[in-house]
Design an enzyme around this catalytic site. Structure first.
Site, short mmCIF file in Angstrom:
data_model
loop_
_atom_site.label_atom_id
_atom_site.label_comp_id
_atom_site.label_asym_id
_atom_site.label_seq_id
_atom_site.Cartn_x
_atom_site.Cartn_y
_atom_site.Cartn_z
CB THR B 70 6.27 -10.26 -17.01
OG1 THR B 70 5.09 -11.02 -17.22
CG2 THR B 70 5.90 -8.85 -16.56
CB CYS B 324 -16.33 -13.92 -11.13
SG CYS B 324 -16.78 -14.99 -12.51
#
Lengths: 79, 378
Positions: B70, B324
């Site tokens: 990242t 979810c």
């Protein structure tokens, strides 16, 4: 596109995914072939899942209209 | 337990662990210093850099080590944009695909907030980028960077990097290839100007990423000045982990072909048997032009989080692109960009040396679990 009322309005506002899709899948058979169904939903996943489900099941997806909260989806039962 | 989430983290290999432990003894000193301990550390770092360069097909002085994939992605994007910033020629234009890893998209959004123009190129239903739209976007005036992943981390689809790299070259636009999902599994695609990779994806230790910048490519640090890693990555390097990461990649890459064959056969089996195992289930990603170890699918009418939880109870560790199952309560941007159904989603990513029996057990367990969830109204 004539601005007529949909044959069925499915109010899934406040319902968590996949409930809006479950409701749509269960109830679409109640309208005649060619009839327009409106689904109201505000779960973030509904925005992609309603059109995606229509594409998958070969129903005609018509439009997504943002509401104050959520969206109104229009689709047409194709078979 | 069967761990099927190698795409999040490939289990650390024996090579990685042994080299990490050995490197701790000699790799703690500061490689920037002139004393004996420092010189020893510097030699270890130089050697690691040379070996990484050989693995990626570039020069040692083009390689920097970061603390993560990242971080490498953020530095790659922001550094390329920073180098082309102009007070007189207007904002630079950035091109990314809609299915890039969130680190690339977040860096692009950050650049946009700082004044860059951004084009997000759409993809087809299998996650492959619309090549014509990508080409059209990179030929716009003042395009300072194009970003294209080597292969998709969620559905496995391989992107047409060689073809689009040629288009970028013709347009004189640098191309950043996020190779985190494919390094060690596929050869590095040709034609990249910048490349990022991540060690824990190939069984290396956590805490190591790679930022590669070709010599001719303009790059300027978006961060405060620091001398480490040729001014690209601030902070004291995690030398033991870097040495471990490189050794791990050498070993991983050496096994690339047999591992590919074995994993591809198992994921192909999952793809083949899924429709009979689970009614109302949709498979995603290109069935052939894909990474060997990833299969993504969505089981209609159930929650992704519930499915992951039940599979976990049954001993299978998988991840999910469903909202979810996400910390952000948003569905996977990759699945959404593909027009896929996002609920009930599972990503299976097989680690190397997984047994065929584990895959059989998974397929046997999946059907009843999905049925039970459908009956139980989750």
């Amino acid at each position: 596109m004539p601005a007529s009322e949909p044959a069925l309005r499915i109010d899934a506002l406040g319902r968590k995914c996949p409930m809006p899709i479950i409701m749509l899948a269960r109830q679409i058979g109640q309208v005649p072939i060619g009839a327009v169904v409106e689904v109201l939903a505000d779960d973030p996943a509904a925005k992609s899942d309603v059109p995606a489900w229509c594409r998958l099941k070969s129903h005609q997806f018509i439009s997504t209209t943002p509401l104050q909260v959520g969206w109104a989806f229009l689709l047409q039962r194709s078979y | 337990m069967a761990y099927f989430d190698a795409a999040s983290a490939e289990p650390m290999t024996d090579v990685a662990r042994q080299v990490l432990l050995a490197a701790l003894d000699d790799g703690w000193a500061d490689p920037a210093r002139l004393h004996a301990e420092g010189r020893r550390a510097a030699l270890m770092l130089d050697s690691a850099r040379e070996r990484m360069a050989a693995l990626l097909g570039c020069r040692a002085d083009e390689i920097s080590f970061t603390a993560s994939g990242t971080q490498a992605a953020h530095l790659a994007v922001l550094g390329a944009v920073e180098a082309r910033r102009s007070a007189t020629r207007g904002p630079g234009h950035l091109v990314v695909t809609a299915v890039e890893h969130s680190s690339i998209l977040n860096a692009a959004a950050h650049a946009e907030r700082s004044g860059s123009l951004l084009t997000i190129v759409p993809v087809g239903p299998d996650g492959r980028v619309d090549a014509d739209a990508f080409t059209g976007a990179v030929t716009r005036d003042r395009t300072v960077l194009a970003c294209l992943q080597s292969a998709n981390h969620e559905v496995g689809t391989v992107q047409p990097v060689a073809k689009l790299a040629a288009e970028c070259q013709a347009a004189s636009v640098p191309l950043l290839v996020d190779a985190a999902a494919s390094t060690g599994r596929m050869p590095a695609p040709p034609g990249w100007s910048l490349l990022v990779a991540s060690a824990h994806k190939w069984g290396g230790p956590p805490g190591v990423g790679v930022l590669a910048v070709r010599k001719r490519v303009r790059w300027r640090s978006p961060l405060p000045a620091d001398g480490r890693e040729a001014g690209r990555v601030p902070g004291f390097v995690n030398l033991p982990a870097i040495v471990s990461a490189v050794a791990a990649l050498e070993a991983f890459d050496a096994q690339r072909e047999p591992a590919d064959a074995a994993l591809r056969a198992l994921t192909a089996q999952i793809r083949r048997r899924l429709p009979a195992t689970v009614p109302d289930c949709v498979l995603y990603g290109d069935p052939d032009l894909r990474l060997p170890h990833i299969v993504a699918f969505s089981c209609l009418y159930i929650e992704g989080e519930a499915l992951v939880t039940e599979l976990d109870k049954a001993g299978f560790s998988v991840s999910s692109g469903s909202s979810c199952a996400s910390e952000t309560e948003q569905p996977s941007h990759v699945l959404a960009a593909m027009g896929a159904v996002t609920h009930g989603n599972v990503r299976v990513s097989l680690p190397r040396d997984i047994s065929p029996e584990a895959v059989d057990s998974f397929l046997a367990a999946l059907g009843p679990i999905v049925s039970a969830l459908r009956r139980g109204g989750r």
